[in-house]
Design a protein around this motif. Structure first.
Motif, PDB file in Angstrom:
ATOM      1  N   SER A   1       0.830  -1.211   0.000  1.00  0.00           N
ATOM      2  CA  SER A   1       0.000   0.000   0.000  1.00  0.00           C
ATOM      3  C   SER A   1       0.862   1.258   0.000  1.00  0.00           C
ATOM      4  O   SER A   1       0.598   2.215  -0.740  1.00  0.00           O
ATOM      5  CB  SER A   1      -0.911   0.014   1.229  1.00  0.00           C
ATOM      6  OG  SER A   1      -1.843  -1.042   1.191  1.00  0.00           O
TER       7      SER A   1
ATOM      8  N   VAL B   1       2.464   1.764  -3.421  1.00  0.00           N
ATOM      9  CA  VAL B   1       1.494   2.270  -4.392  1.00  0.00           C
ATOM     10  C   VAL B   1       1.261   3.761  -4.182  1.00  0.00           C
ATOM     11  O   VAL B   1       1.249   4.553  -5.136  1.00  0.00           O
ATOM     12  CB  VAL B   1       0.174   1.480  -4.294  1.00  0.00           C
ATOM     13  CG1 VAL B   1      -0.959   2.197  -5.024  1.00  0.00           C
ATOM     14  CG2 VAL B   1       0.362   0.071  -4.857  1.00  0.00           C
TER      15      VAL B   1
ATOM     16  N   ILE C   1      -5.084   4.034  -7.079  1.00  0.00           N
ATOM     17  CA  ILE C   1      -5.346   3.027  -8.105  1.00  0.00           C
ATOM     18  C   ILE C   1      -5.928   3.675  -9.354  1.00  0.00           C
ATOM     19  O   ILE C   1      -5.590   3.304 -10.485  1.00  0.00           O
ATOM     20  CB  ILE C   1      -6.292   1.949  -7.547  1.00  0.00           C
ATOM     21  CG1 ILE C   1      -5.554   1.135  -6.470  1.00  0.00           C
ATOM     22  CG2 ILE C   1      -6.807   1.017  -8.653  1.00  0.00           C
ATOM     23  CD1 ILE C   1      -6.457   0.218  -5.671  1.00  0.00           C
TER      24      ILE C   1
ATOM     25  N   ILE D   1      -0.767  -1.061 -11.286  1.00  0.00           N
ATOM     26  CA  ILE D   1      -0.995  -1.704  -9.983  1.00  0.00           C
ATOM     27  C   ILE D   1      -0.662  -3.187 -10.070  1.00  0.00           C
ATOM     28  O   ILE D   1      -0.036  -3.764  -9.163  1.00  0.00           O
ATOM     29  CB  ILE D   1      -2.458  -1.516  -9.532  1.00  0.00           C
ATOM     30  CG1 ILE D   1      -2.761  -0.027  -9.292  1.00  0.00           C
ATOM     31  CG2 ILE D   1      -2.739  -2.318  -8.265  1.00  0.00           C
ATOM     32  CD1 ILE D   1      -1.951   0.594  -8.175  1.00  0.00           C
TER      33      ILE D   1
ATOM     34  N   LEU E   1       3.110  -3.556  -9.951  1.00  0.00           N
ATOM     35  CA  LEU E   1       3.648  -3.374  -8.606  1.00  0.00           C
ATOM     36  C   LEU E   1       3.329  -4.571  -7.720  1.00  0.00           C
ATOM     37  O   LEU E   1       4.133  -4.948  -6.854  1.00  0.00           O
ATOM     38  CB  LEU E   1       3.090  -2.090  -7.993  1.00  0.00           C
ATOM     39  CG  LEU E   1       3.516  -0.789  -8.685  1.00  0.00           C
ATOM     40  CD1 LEU E   1       2.789   0.402  -8.064  1.00  0.00           C
ATOM     41  CD2 LEU E   1       5.020  -0.591  -8.597  1.00  0.00           C
TER      42      LEU E   1
END
Length: 286
Positions: free
Chosen positions: A66, A69, A91, A99, A102
């Motif tokens: 998280s 991101v 997102i 995403i 990653l």
């Protein structure tokens, strides 16, 4: 540990390559930490009915992923520094392709010490270059970014799975003994590019991304799909950002031409690739 497959056939040993892909996938599945979250996220992103909120709900279970991101979404690469505060917004900003990429990086657990030298810097540079080149040939920039970021995943997995054998192979190749893709095919039944593409295909990545990664060593021409041309141009642009970079050779020049990039375009894009890669790599390795 992977036992190399000695194959003297002129073409790829498909059965050997498939076996090694299975072993690489098994190794990834057995790795610790929150890879289960990353793999669940990949599955959610495959569902055409899923939205950013559903993906964010899965992503929230892994603080490390998280944070990564959110850092990427807030990086200067996307021009939204300090303005992306929620996973759902992140997102939306990054898109499902990025995403998903990653998530694969997180699932693969490739740390700085566990990957080939300059793997992260190179991956960031190729991703940046490919996404910029994509606009020139009509490819989707997010897909090009994804292909660039993961273009060398197969080699990184081989580096970790067969540390002694693969390191020695790279050293011999650097001395000029055998081109690395040829040595990889003889030892493992496939190149790092083809094996990485197979791993991503097993994770249900878009076919175009897998094909571009598998074909990145092919000679460039304008008949290739736009995504492959973008990735190959990204590789050439990444070669130009080092302080001692030479002018593109004949093959590299043809690659740039296939991507419809002129020398003036290259001069304009190289500083952008350098700056974007520097911003991006900081978010990937920290």
């Amino acid at each position: 540990m992977i036992t190399p497959v000695i194959d003297t056939a002129t073409g790829p040993a498909s059965h050997a390559g498939a076996s090694i892909v299975e072993r690489l996938l098994d190794e990834l599945a057995q790795m610790p930490a929150n890879q289960g979250v990353a793999l669940r996220l990949i599955n959610v992103l495959e569902d055409p009915r899923a939205g950013a909120q559903a993906a964010a709900a899965v992503l929230a279970a892994d603080p490390v992923l998280s944070t990564r991101v959110l850092r990427v979404a807030n990086s200067s690469y996307y021009g939204l520094s300090g303005r992306v505060a929620t996973l759902t917004f992140a997102i939306t900003v990054l898109g499902f392709d990025t995403i998903r990429s990653l998530a694969v990086v997180n699932a693969s657990n490739l740390s700085v010490d566990d990957a080939p030298p300059d793997f992260w810097a190179r991956s960031a540079a190729v991703a940046s270059g490919a996404s910029l080149a994509a606009r020139n040939v009509g490819a989707a920039a997010p897909e090009a970014f994804c292909a660039g970021l993961l273009h060398d995943l197969g080699s990184a997995l081989l580096w970790r799975a067969d540390p002694d054998g693969y390191r020695a192979m790279r050293e011999r190749s650097a001395r000029g003994d055998t081109p690395l893709p040829v040595a990889e095919r003889l030892a493992y039944g496939g190149t790092g590019a083809s094996l990485g593409a197979q791993v991503l295909a097993a994770w249900h990545f878009p076919e175009a991304v897998c094909q571009a990664i598998a074909g990145r060593h092919e000679l460039s021409n304008r008949q290739h799909p736009p995504l492959l041309r973008s990735l190959q141009a990204g590789l050439v642009l990444a070669d130009q950002i080092g302080p001692f970079a030479d002018a593109p050779g004949l093959a590299a020049t043809e690659t740039l031409r296939a991507a419809l990039l002129t020398p003036a375009d290259v001069s304009r894009l190289v500083p952008q690739v350098r700056d974007a890669a520097e911003a991006l790599v900081e978010t990937l390795v920290s």
